[in-house]
Motif scaffolding. Structure first.
Motif, PDB file in Angstrom:
ATOM      1  N   LYS A 149       1.202  -1.866   1.238  1.00 13.47           N
ATOM      2  CA  LYS A 149       0.805  -0.743   0.383  1.00 13.47           C
ATOM      3  C   LYS A 149       0.339  -1.229  -0.974  1.00 13.47           C
ATOM      4  O   LYS A 149       0.995  -2.067  -1.589  1.00 13.47           O
ATOM      5  N   VAL A 159      -2.692   2.283   1.957  1.00 13.96           N
ATOM      6  CA  VAL A 159      -1.697   1.812   2.919  1.00 13.96           C
ATOM      7  C   VAL A 159      -2.369   1.347   4.195  1.00 13.96           C
ATOM      8  O   VAL A 159      -3.270   2.007   4.706  1.00 13.96           O
ATOM      9  N   GLU A 187       6.448  -3.844   3.514  1.00 19.68           N
ATOM     10  CA  GLU A 187       7.736  -3.267   3.922  1.00 19.68           C
ATOM     11  C   GLU A 187       7.950  -3.225   5.418  1.00 19.68           C
ATOM     12  O   GLU A 187       7.024  -3.418   6.210  1.00 19.68           O
ATOM     13  N   GLU A 188       9.169  -2.965   5.761  1.00 19.06           N
ATOM     14  CA  GLU A 188       9.618  -2.839   7.140  1.00 19.06           C
ATOM     15  C   GLU A 188       8.956  -1.606   7.760  1.00 19.06           C
ATOM     16  O   GLU A 188       8.802  -0.591   7.090  1.00 19.06           O
ATOM     17  N   LEU A 190       8.973   1.679   9.851  1.00 17.50           N
ATOM     18  CA  LEU A 190       9.980   2.673  10.237  1.00 17.50           C
ATOM     19  C   LEU A 190       9.534   3.374  11.508  1.00 17.50           C
ATOM     20  O   LEU A 190       8.414   3.888  11.582  1.00 17.50           O
ATOM     21  N   GLU A 194       7.163  11.654  11.763  1.00 14.88           N
ATOM     22  CA  GLU A 194       7.136  11.891  10.310  1.00 14.88           C
ATOM     23  C   GLU A 194       7.317  13.366   9.986  1.00 14.88           C
ATOM     24  O   GLU A 194       6.927  14.235  10.764  1.00 14.88           O
ATOM     25  N   LYS A 216      -2.087  12.069  10.050  1.00  9.67           N
ATOM     26  CA  LYS A 216      -2.797  11.190   9.108  1.00  9.67           C
ATOM     27  C   LYS A 216      -4.017  10.502   9.708  1.00  9.67           C
ATOM     28  O   LYS A 216      -4.987  10.218   9.019  1.00  9.67           O
ATOM     29  N   GLU A 285       7.515   7.733   1.597  1.00  8.30           N
ATOM     30  CA  GLU A 285       6.910   7.798   0.257  1.00  8.30           C
ATOM     31  C   GLU A 285       7.366   9.066  -0.436  1.00  8.30           C
ATOM     32  O   GLU A 285       7.768  10.034   0.212  1.00  8.30           O
TER      33      GLU A 285
HETATM   34  P1  AMP Z   1       1.796   6.575   2.518  1.00  6.59           P
HETATM   35  O1  AMP Z   1       0.526   6.587   1.726  1.00  6.59           O
HETATM   36  O2  AMP Z   1       2.921   5.791   1.915  1.00  6.59           O
HETATM   37  O3  AMP Z   1       2.171   7.970   2.960  1.00  6.59           O
HETATM   38  O4  AMP Z   1       1.455   5.909   3.893  1.00  6.59           O
HETATM   39  C1  AMP Z   1       0.458   6.435   4.734  1.00  6.59           C
HETATM   40  C2  AMP Z   1       0.961   6.478   6.133  1.00  6.59           C
HETATM   41  O5  AMP Z   1       1.289   5.149   6.587  1.00  6.59           O
HETATM   42  C3  AMP Z   1       2.260   7.256   6.309  1.00  6.59           C
HETATM   43  O6  AMP Z   1       2.078   8.625   6.444  1.00  6.59           O
HETATM   44  C4  AMP Z   1       2.788   6.647   7.584  1.00  6.59           C
HETATM   45  O7  AMP Z   1       2.128   7.167   8.706  1.00  6.59           O
HETATM   46  C5  AMP Z   1       2.386   5.208   7.455  1.00  6.59           C
HETATM   47  N1  AMP Z   1       3.505   4.416   6.883  1.00  6.59           N
HETATM   48  C6  AMP Z   1       3.707   4.124   5.590  1.00  6.59           C
HETATM   49  N2  AMP Z   1       4.838   3.397   5.426  1.00  6.59           N
HETATM   50  C7  AMP Z   1       5.359   3.214   6.647  1.00  6.59           C
HETATM   51  C8  AMP Z   1       6.520   2.543   7.157  1.00  6.59           C
HETATM   52  N3  AMP Z   1       7.352   1.858   6.366  1.00  6.59           N
HETATM   53  N4  AMP Z   1       6.745   2.578   8.485  1.00  6.59           N
HETATM   54  C9  AMP Z   1       5.902   3.248   9.313  1.00  6.59           C
HETATM   55  N5  AMP Z   1       4.789   3.882   8.918  1.00  6.59           N
HETATM   56  C10 AMP Z   1       4.500   3.877   7.597  1.00  6.59           C
END
Ligand code: AMP
Ligand code: GLY
Length: 426
Positions: A149, A159, A187-188, A190, A194, A216, A285
């Motif tokens: 990220k 991301v 990061e790890e 997950l 969601e 997404k 997030e």
């Molecule tokens: P974010 O902008 O942080 O919401 O990330 C965009 C998308 O990436 C999220 O809605 C998730 O689908 C995916 N994502 C982000 N972080 C993770 C994580 N640690 N594990 C799995 N999927 C993730």
């Protein structure tokens, strides 16, 4: 109940989320006048539009004074991170939206991790990296699928989630290149579906809205690149009955308490983006504003007048608000995107069929000849409610089928899995 002193609401933003907020304000009997800035043609049908540079605190203050706004609601994150809410509060104008200091919860992923560590909130293990070498070591530590990220705001493009180590490293290089201050958070991964939970906060008290889910990826079956969001539905039939309470107690309240402890109380909507893992909900997030496209589905079900609720939050009166009322049933939002979105959206194409109830504008503009044209990647939102998710989907896709926009695309499978569940009668 919180006494409404609201007459004029100024709403900052231009997207589908803001059109949904505007509709809710327009239906609120305590709102006499609604001004949207800059707004969009859809919002123009229900509100006065004014132009403003939304990220400029002085310009937004000037407009709030000029329009004698009793409440300013800021839709997007960039003005909040730029200090628009601080500037308004300094002038004694009620604002729904966090200070720049509290908005860092979205503005810096590293800061959000620090808050979560201090608050004991479950999230993915992570390492903040300032060099390619640090990032390589972190990728090896966590293994695939890799999650990298951009530490800062990146308009939904920061991301990458991939099992391809080279692609992960290329993203690291792209983010770090050319700027010594930049950082990536590795990061790890997950595992789990969601959920998004929006929590209205006044610095002390907090009230959750209905949980929602966002889609997404650009294509059906969650294929293709990440986007700003291609659709959403609410509520979630697949979560436990105590899901919202669990998130409030284990995520939202500890996070809000930690921000208060740091001297930066959060006033606005804390968007909890969660993975529902086997060990329970973990934070993917935080955002410091309503989610888009989930808000459009959530607000389609809200019966409580929205301006009163947000005014109560802005004036530290959330404790006096009656329990929220929701319409029974479900709501679905299907995003219609322009050709080429998300990589290279084609704009300027003519739009037909956007005038039906439930069609919200996101990336639209009026051409000189008065015709409606696409002006962005996500062009329209087709939002409908129904007794069940299956019915809400049917209604939303009926709206989609009425739209003509050359080259447009949308997902066919928004809420499809949830609507197919035997318990879809919620
Ligand atoms: P974010 O902008 O942080 O919401 O990330 C965009 C998308 O990436 C999220 O809605 C998730 O689908 C995916 N994502 C982000 N972080 C993770 C994580 N640690 N594990 C799995 N999927 C993730
Ligand atoms: N729905 C994702 C977001 O608003 O960031």
């Amino acid at each position: 109940m919180h006494k409404l002193g609201i007459v004029r609401v100024l709403l900052i933003g231009t997207g589908g989320r803001e059109h949904a907020l505007a509709l809710a304000f327009a239906q609120d009997p305590s709102v006499d006048e609604l001004i949207c800035a800059p707004g969009n043609p859809g919002m123009g049908a229900i509100a006065k539009l004014r132009n403003v540079v939304a990220d400029d605190p002085a310009a937004v203050c000037e407009l709030a004074v000029d329009t004698r706004a009793d409440l300013v609601v800021v839709g997007p994150e960039a003005p909040l991170v730029a200090g628009v809410a601080d500037a308004l509060r300094d002038q004694g104008i009620a604002c729904f939206g966090p200070s720049a200091a509290a908005a860092r919860i979205e503005g810096s992923k590293d800061y959000a991790k620090d808050v979560m560590r201090a608050a004991g909130v479950a999230t993915a293990a992570s390492v903040t990296c300032h060099s390619q070498a640090e990032a390589e070591a972190a990728l090896d530590r966590f293994g695939p699928p890799h999650v990298v990220k951009d530490d800062g705001l990146a308009a939904g493009k920061g991301v990458i989630v991939t099992s391809d180590r080279e692609a992960a490293l290329a993203h690291v290089a792209a983010v770090l290149s050319g700027n010594d201050d930049r950082a990536v958070v590795v990061e790890e991964f997950l595992e789990g579906p969601e959920a998004s939970l929006f929590v209205i906060a006044d610095g002390d008290d907090a009230v959750p809205l209905l949980p929602a889910q966002d889609f997404k990826r650009v294509a059906n079956n969650d294929e293709g690149p990440n986007t700003g969001g291609m659709g959403a539905y609410a509520p979630l039939p697949w979560v436990d009955e105590d899901f919202v309470d669990t998130v409030m107690e284990s995520v939202a309240r500890p996070t809000l308490a930690e921000l208060r402890r740091r001297g930066t109380p959060f006033n606005g909507v804390l968007y909890c983006g969660l993975a529902v893992t086997r060990q329970g909900p973990k934070v993917i997030e935080f955002n410091c504003r309503f989610g888009d496209p989930e808000t459009q589905a959530v607000l389609a079900l809200l019966e409580t007048p929205l301006a009163g609720l947000l005014h109560a939050a802005a004036t530290h009166e959330l404790g006096n608000v009656e329990p929220l009322r929701w319409r029974p049933g479900c709501a679905v939002n299907v995003v219609v995107a322009s050709q080429g979105y998300p990589a290279a959206p084609v704009t300027g194409q003519r739009i037909h069929g956007a005038d039906l109830d439930g069609v919200l504008h996101a990336g639209t503009t009026l051409a000189a000849d008065g015709s409606l044209r696409a002006s962005g990647g996500r062009v329209l939102n087709c939002v409908a409610a129904g007794e069940t998710l299956a019915k809400a989907r049917e209604n939303a896709y009926k709206l989609v089928s009425n739209i003509t926009l050359e080259g447009c695309h949308y997902r066919d499978d928004i809420a499809a899995d949830a609507a197919g569940r035997p318990d879809d009668a919620s």
